[in-house]
Design a protein around this motif. Structure first.
Motif, PDB file in Angstrom:
ATOM      1  N   GLU A 129       0.256  -1.264  -0.252  1.00 31.65           N
ATOM      2  CA  GLU A 129       0.071  -0.390  -0.344  1.00 31.65           C
ATOM      3  C   GLU A 129       1.245   1.531  -0.116  1.00 31.65           C
ATOM      4  OE1 GLU A 129      -3.563   2.170   2.622  1.00 31.65           O
ATOM      5  OE2 GLU A 129      -2.335   0.238   3.225  1.00 31.65           O
ATOM      6  N   ILE A 130      -0.031   2.299  -0.490  1.00 30.75           N
ATOM      7  CA  ILE A 130       1.598   3.346  -0.429  1.00 30.75           C
ATOM      8  C   ILE A 130       0.436   4.657  -1.608  1.00 30.75           C
ATOM      9  CG2 ILE A 130       2.225   3.070  -3.399  1.00 30.75           C
ATOM     10  CD1 ILE A 130       4.780   4.598  -2.220  1.00 30.75           C
ATOM     11  N   ALA A 131       0.382   5.873  -1.108  1.00 31.36           N
ATOM     12  CA  ALA A 131      -0.500   6.749  -1.605  1.00 31.36           C
ATOM     13  C   ALA A 131      -1.869   6.058  -1.224  1.00 31.36           C
ATOM     14  CB  ALA A 131       0.354   7.199  -2.465  1.00 31.36           C
ATOM     15  N   GLY A 132      -2.376   5.364  -0.673  1.00 30.75           N
ATOM     16  CA  GLY A 132      -4.240   5.486  -0.932  1.00 30.75           C
ATOM     17  C   GLY A 132      -4.564   4.400  -1.770  1.00 30.75           C
ATOM     18  N   LEU A 133      -3.237   3.818  -2.811  1.00 33.42           N
ATOM     19  CA  LEU A 133      -3.573   2.805  -3.167  1.00 33.42           C
ATOM     20  C   LEU A 133      -2.829   0.885  -2.629  1.00 33.42           C
ATOM     21  CD1 LEU A 133      -4.088   1.438  -5.732  1.00 33.42           C
ATOM     22  CD2 LEU A 133      -1.821   1.354  -6.444  1.00 33.42           C
TER      23      LEU A 133
END
Length: 341
Positions: A129-133
């Motif tokens: 998970e990164i930046a909401g993704l």
């Protein structure tokens, strides 16, 4: 040169030579510096830096012992016991895109001592998970239910390989997900796995009230479902009200055409909570020849008791009563002891 001078010169030469050899012998390498594990408090409690990196790691999990009871819980037996062990590794570090998170959760369920299919270790969750993704094996928003055990507001498996994006602020969240629905389920005759679902959810908090609105569309059955949950802090506890509606039987919800329910979590003290609840189902039976609903109504009522025995050790007892048209009444539930770490 006199004999006396020769002796003095020989002694001086030997002293110089021995001093040189002795200096070489006592030279020792410097000890390597030791790097100790450092606490990482940037992402909450329990994290530590992986030595030699700026990545923070948290190790946790739980051991659960549970006995389920109800009609034909295990073959013709009305009770069944299992033990579950879960181990979780969560890693986080800061990047130019925000916090990079990964989770690996391994689960083992043991119902007996034999090597049956119930006794296996599998990947419960594993995602990046990164930046909401978020991508990977993860639980759908349909898995998020109430604290009590009366509600039935999701159908089939709620864990999928999925791609989801969620935008978050302190008081508002909105997200969308594309999920691979691989597990078989019984709706239309001939339906099977290898399906795709699309879900979306919005939630927000205003004062003491929090609301969730969730929708899911099953592309295989071409049917969908919507669900709403509202929580409100009221008195010494929290009131939860919920409802769901399905256009037809689908992977996300096929318990009934529509349902409504409520619970109240009474927090007696920091350790003890009692949660009574009730739920009503309309048009519960799935059509055996199509994708519609075609049956009577039903309702479920019961109580859930949570007690924190001590730090890291808690218990839960659930007793539920279910009554439906043209069906036998049933009492079911479970007794659980869980050690978290």
């Amino acid at each position: 040169m006199t004999m006396k001078a020769i002796l003095f010169a020989s002694a001086a030469a030997l002293t110089t030579a021995n001093g040189a050899f002795a200096a070489d012998a006592i030279v020792a390498a410097e000890p390597e510096p030791m790097e100790y594990v450092r606490v990482c408090d940037a992402f909450g409690t329990g994290y530590f830096y992986i030595p030699g990196t700026e990545t923070c790691l948290k190790i946790g999990g739980y051991i659960r012992f549970q006995t389920d009871f109800g009609r034909n819980e295990s073959g013709s037996s009305d009770w069944n016991t299992f033990t579950r062990a879960q181990l979780e590794f969560q890693a986080k570090n800061d990047t130019e895109f925000g916090t990079l998170t990964s989770l690996v959760a391994l689960r083992t369920n043991a119902r007996n001592s034999s090597g049956s299919s119930d006794n296996k270790t599998f990947l419960d969750q594993g995602y990046i998970e990164i930046a909401g993704l978020r991508v990977g094996m993860q639980y759908s928003w349909w898995d998020d239910d109430l604290s009590g055990e009366t509600d039935a507001i999701a159908s089939n498996e709620t864990r999928h390989n999925a791609i989801r994006y969620q935008y978050e602020t302190d008081a508002f969240k909105a997200g969308i997900a594309v999920e691979e629905l691989e597990d078989s389920y019984n709706t239309k005759p001939g339906e099977g796995p290898n399906n795709v679902g699309i879900t979306g959810q919005v939630s927000g908090t205003v004062g003491a009230v929090t609301g969730y609105l969730l929708g899911g569309y099953d592309t295989d059955t071409e049917e969908g479902a919507v669900r709403a949950i509202i929580y409100a802090d009221l008195g010494p506890g929290q009131l939860g009200i919920y409802g769901a509606y399905a256009t037809g039987a689908n992977y996300y919800y096929e318990e009934s055409e529509w349902t409504v329910g409520a619970q109240y979590e009474l927090k007696v003290n920091e350790k003890f909570a009692i949660t009574p609840g009730v739920q009503y189902f309309s048009n519960i039976a799935l059509s055996s020849t199509g994708n519609g609903f075609g049956g009577g109504d039903a309702w479920t009522g019961g109580v859930t008791v949570d007690y924190k025995i001590t730090d890291g050790l808690r218990s839960k007892v659930s007793v539920q009563y279910h009554d439906e048209d043209d069906g036998d009444d049933e009492v079911f539930g479970f007794v659980r002891l869980q050690r978290d770490f």
